[in-house]
Scaffold this motif. Structure first.
Motif, PDB file in Angstrom:
ATOM      1  N   VAL A  49       0.794  -1.238   0.000  1.00 38.41           N
ATOM      2  CA  VAL A  49       0.000   0.000   0.000  1.00 38.41           C
ATOM      3  C   VAL A  49       0.825   1.286   0.000  1.00 38.41           C
ATOM      4  N   PRO A 105       3.372   2.710  -1.735  1.00 37.62           N
ATOM      5  CA  PRO A 105       3.571   3.562  -2.908  1.00 37.62           C
ATOM      6  C   PRO A 105       2.322   4.355  -3.307  1.00 37.62           C
ATOM      7  N   ARG A 121       2.317   8.423  -3.247  1.00 38.67           N
ATOM      8  CA  ARG A 121       2.090   9.238  -4.429  1.00 38.67           C
ATOM      9  C   ARG A 121       0.911  10.191  -4.232  1.00 38.67           C
ATOM     10  N   ARG A 135       1.630  13.043  -7.230  1.00 38.91           N
ATOM     11  CA  ARG A 135       1.588  12.673  -8.646  1.00 38.91           C
ATOM     12  C   ARG A 135       0.404  11.745  -8.882  1.00 38.91           C
ATOM     13  N   ARG A 154       0.744   1.002 -13.590  1.00 41.00           N
ATOM     14  CA  ARG A 154       2.067   0.434 -13.407  1.00 41.00           C
ATOM     15  C   ARG A 154       2.461   0.417 -11.925  1.00 41.00           C
ATOM     16  N   LEU A 155       2.072   1.473 -11.208  1.00 37.36           N
ATOM     17  CA  LEU A 155       2.364   1.521  -9.766  1.00 37.36           C
ATOM     18  C   LEU A 155       1.706   0.335  -9.064  1.00 37.36           C
ATOM     19  N   ARG A 176       3.662  -2.901  -9.871  1.00 39.13           N
ATOM     20  CA  ARG A 176       4.932  -2.956  -9.142  1.00 39.13           C
ATOM     21  C   ARG A 176       4.718  -3.288  -7.670  1.00 39.13           C
ATOM     22  N   SER A 177       3.733  -2.624  -7.043  1.00 37.54           N
ATOM     23  CA  SER A 177       3.481  -2.846  -5.616  1.00 37.54           C
ATOM     24  C   SER A 177       3.030  -4.277  -5.375  1.00 37.54           C
ATOM     25  N   ALA A 207       6.023  -6.584  -5.673  1.00 35.10           N
ATOM     26  CA  ALA A 207       6.915  -6.474  -4.508  1.00 35.10           C
ATOM     27  C   ALA A 207       6.310  -7.201  -3.312  1.00 35.10           C
TER      28      ALA A 207
END
Lengths: 202, 202
Positions: free
Chosen positions: B168, B170, B174, B180, B185-186, B189-190, B193
């Protein structure tokens, strides 16, 4: 209160009257922000605290947002420098360690508090200045990935900012959102996540 | 303004006068917070907006912090429910998707803004209430990992909260720090990970 904290290391040792004026003004801006809020930041108070002619401050930093973001950029560049250890893991470790040092400093939390109301206002000056701040930070930190690419450590990166985000987001989130204390395990996890992404080409 | 947003789904369909009072008071608290700040939150204004006797509000929520954190817990539980899709990846995906829906709602940003000054004050009531809020959230979300463990999908977890944090952080970072825009994509990626950490036993 004894040791030199990251925030104390901000003063660059540059020569010249112009650099001295800049250092004094940005240091005074930081102090004013930490003791009050962005809304109460005043060119006059900054000039007085810095011992600089107010006209000089107005001329070089026409808006409050310019003043604040220049102070932030200087602070971040000095407190969290982009390291060059010769290996991506070493660079990420050193970078995360200075970030944690900065986030652990209660004065940084006061800075964020001073700024947070302005961040969520629809002020175009502030939005633009913050965008510049983060662009500057991400562009600087991307050098760690570019050097690792040049050394052949990692493949070409599709989304270098995304890798850096995975490295720093948990520390910011814990300090500024959940307000839980930082610990070493968080650093290890973030490092691992960012390295894995970088090695996958992100 | 037409569609039902995550914040609109907060109203639980529970029976009984007591549950109706609770729903009305917490909905009014949320609105008061979004239109003002934590500092200006008042039991009287909440009671008036909810159409409830002020004495009832004071009795069930003795402090402003209690009122605010109960409203937050209810909001989070309804807007970002803990899914049970039968697979850890599906659970994490669904969870992250509702979180992004919540963070994308400008009213959530107004809530955070209303609350952020109080978060950084040394107010013990607020600190305790926020700690309870995050404990409640992490404890609820840990069920996703426990079920995956029970299904034999992942090994026993050393640090389940750490895995959830990587999932959570990222998106919060943001939305609330760099300001932002969120993108797909975020989320990918999260998710990657967090899944990697969970499969390693975190």
């Amino acid at each position: 209160m004894a040791a030199v904290t990251p925030l104390d290391m901000v003063r660059a040792r540059r020569g010249g009257r112009s650099a001295r004026v800049r250092d004094a003004v940005l240091a005074a801006t930081r102090e004013e922000l930490m003791d009050g809020s962005y809304a109460s930041l005043s060119h006059l108070a900054v000039a007085r605290a810095a011992g600089v002619d107010p006209a000089t401050v107005y001329r070089r930093w026409p808006t409050r947002a310019r003043l604040a973001v220049d102070a932030l950029i200087e602070l971040a560049a000095e407190a969290v420098p982009v390291p060059d250890t010769g290996a991506l893991r070493g660079d990420f470790e050193a970078f995360h360690l200075s970030l944690v040092g900065l986030l652990d400093d209660p004065r940084l939390v006061r800075l964020f508090k001073a700024f947070s109301a302005a961040m969520f206002d629809e002020d175009a000056d502030v939005a633009e200045a913050l965008e510049e701040f983060w662009r500057d930070r991400y562009d600087g930190a991307t050098a760690m990935l570019e050097r690792a690419e040049a050394r052949g450590e990692i493949p070409s990166q599709r989304d270098p900012h995304g890798v850096l985000e995975q490295l720093v987001a948990p520390a910011y989130y814990r300090t500024l959102v959940t307000r839980r204390p930082l610990d070493r395990r968080l650093g290890e996890r973030s490092l691992q996540a960012a390295l894995t992404l970088a090695r996958d080409g992100s």
